[in-house]
Scaffold this motif. Structure first.
Motif, PDB file in Angstrom:
ATOM      1  N   ALA A 226       0.819  -1.210   0.000  1.00 19.69           N
ATOM      2  CA  ALA A 226       0.000   0.000   0.000  1.00 19.69           C
ATOM      3  C   ALA A 226       0.853   1.261   0.000  1.00 19.69           C
ATOM      4  CB  ALA A 226      -0.932   0.006   1.209  1.00 19.69           C
ATOM      5  N   MET A 227       2.119   1.130   0.350  1.00 19.07           N
ATOM      6  CA  MET A 227       3.024   2.266   0.331  1.00 19.07           C
ATOM      7  C   MET A 227       3.963   2.053  -0.858  1.00 19.07           C
ATOM      8  SD  MET A 227       3.799   2.374   4.421  1.00 19.07           S
ATOM      9  CE  MET A 227       4.210   0.629   4.445  1.00 19.07           C
TER      10      MET A 227
ATOM     11  N   TRP B 290       6.126   3.610  -2.331  1.00 16.28           N
ATOM     12  CA  TRP B 290       7.484   4.129  -2.245  1.00 16.28           C
ATOM     13  C   TRP B 290       8.413   3.221  -1.449  1.00 16.28           C
ATOM     14  CZ3 TRP B 290       8.219   4.891   2.871  1.00 16.28           C
ATOM     15  CH2 TRP B 290       7.103   5.146   3.649  1.00 16.28           C
TER      16      TRP B 290
ATOM     17  N   PRO C 160       2.923   1.593   8.233  1.00 17.40           N
ATOM     18  CA  PRO C 160       2.121   2.317   7.231  1.00 17.40           C
ATOM     19  C   PRO C 160       2.051   3.813   7.535  1.00 17.40           C
ATOM     20  CG  PRO C 160       0.963   0.373   8.026  1.00 17.40           C
ATOM     21  CD  PRO C 160       2.156   0.562   8.911  1.00 17.40           C
ATOM     22  N   VAL C 161       2.607   4.579   6.660  1.00 14.62           N
ATOM     23  CA  VAL C 161       2.509   6.038   6.718  1.00 14.62           C
ATOM     24  C   VAL C 161       2.261   6.529   5.303  1.00 14.62           C
ATOM     25  CG1 VAL C 161       3.951   6.346   8.774  1.00 14.62           C
ATOM     26  CG2 VAL C 161       5.016   6.287   6.523  1.00 14.62           C
ATOM     27  N   ASP C 162       1.811   7.765   5.174  1.00 15.66           N
ATOM     28  CA  ASP C 162       1.439   8.265   3.846  1.00 15.66           C
ATOM     29  C   ASP C 162       2.612   8.799   3.031  1.00 15.66           C
ATOM     30  OD1 ASP C 162       1.872  10.481   5.364  1.00 15.66           O
ATOM     31  OD2 ASP C 162      -0.041  11.435   4.953  1.00 15.66           O
ATOM     32  N   ARG C 163       3.793   8.900   3.659  1.00 11.64           N
ATOM     33  CA  ARG C 163       4.961   9.389   2.932  1.00 11.64           C
ATOM     34  C   ARG C 163       6.213   8.876   3.636  1.00 11.64           C
ATOM     35  NH1 ARG C 163       6.937  13.377   6.196  1.00 11.64           N
ATOM     36  NH2 ARG C 163       5.435  14.302   7.596  1.00 11.64           N
TER      37      ARG C 163
ATOM     38  N   GLU D  18      14.938  11.204   1.003  1.00  9.28           N
ATOM     39  CA  GLU D  18      13.844  10.350   1.471  1.00  9.28           C
ATOM     40  C   GLU D  18      14.423   9.034   1.975  1.00  9.28           C
ATOM     41  OE1 GLU D  18      11.204  10.157  -1.936  1.00  9.28           O
ATOM     42  OE2 GLU D  18       9.975  11.727  -1.024  1.00  9.28           O
TER      43      GLU D  18
END
Length: 154
Positions: free
Chosen positions: A37-38, A40, A71-74, A82
């Motif tokens: 789901a992430m 990146w 799980p994080v959005d970025r 990054e």
């Protein structure tokens, strides 16, 4: 990932002796349903956790812990890069993978504000050219501890 790495690690942890009561040393189990789901999150980390799983070695050296990214959005950041945090040691240092080039770093005592780590002259150390290099160094450190009681700083 290389199954040989996980076998060597399990063998080394089973050989280690301690002069005190220890917690359970755990390699795996694999997390084949690890969510992408992430997008990146780098494929090498996804593959590692799908094939080997999390790692908890609280009594090897000062402790080594590898865990799937939360799980994080970025992604987090280290200054302008990054990163993905995927592990730690018993001293509170964080192991991170630079997204752009795959280097593995150990972050020690850095300020963390709103998803950004701020480096200093002593707080960032390269501990692997990539994930495979880091894992190879980790297994050598665990084997040294099991065979001779040497604590290796990663």
């Amino acid at each position: 990932m290389n199954d040989n790495w996980a076998i060597r690690l399990k063998n080394a942890t089973s050989r280690a002796t301690f002069p005190y009561e220890v917690e359970e040393q755990q390699v795996g189990p694999p997390a084949p349903d690890l969510d992408r789901a992430m997008p990146w999150i780098p494929g090498d980390l996804i593959t590692f956790f799908r094939e080997v799983g999390p790692l908890s070695l609280p009594d090897i050296g000062n402790g080594y812990f590898l865990y799937p990214p939360t799980p994080v959005d970025r992604p987090d950041r280290l200054d302008d890069e990054e990163i993905v945090v995927f592990g730690s040691n018993g001293g509170g240092d964080q192991y991170v993978r630079i997204l752009a080039d795959g280097r593995i770093l150990r972050l020690q005592g850095l300020a963390y504000i709103d998803g950004v780590y701020f480096s200093n002259d002593v707080g960032v150390k390269r501990v692997g050219d990539d994930l495979v290099d880091f894992l190879n160094r980790l297994v050598v450190a665990v084997e040294a501890f099991a065979d001779h009681g040497h604590i290796t700083d990663l």
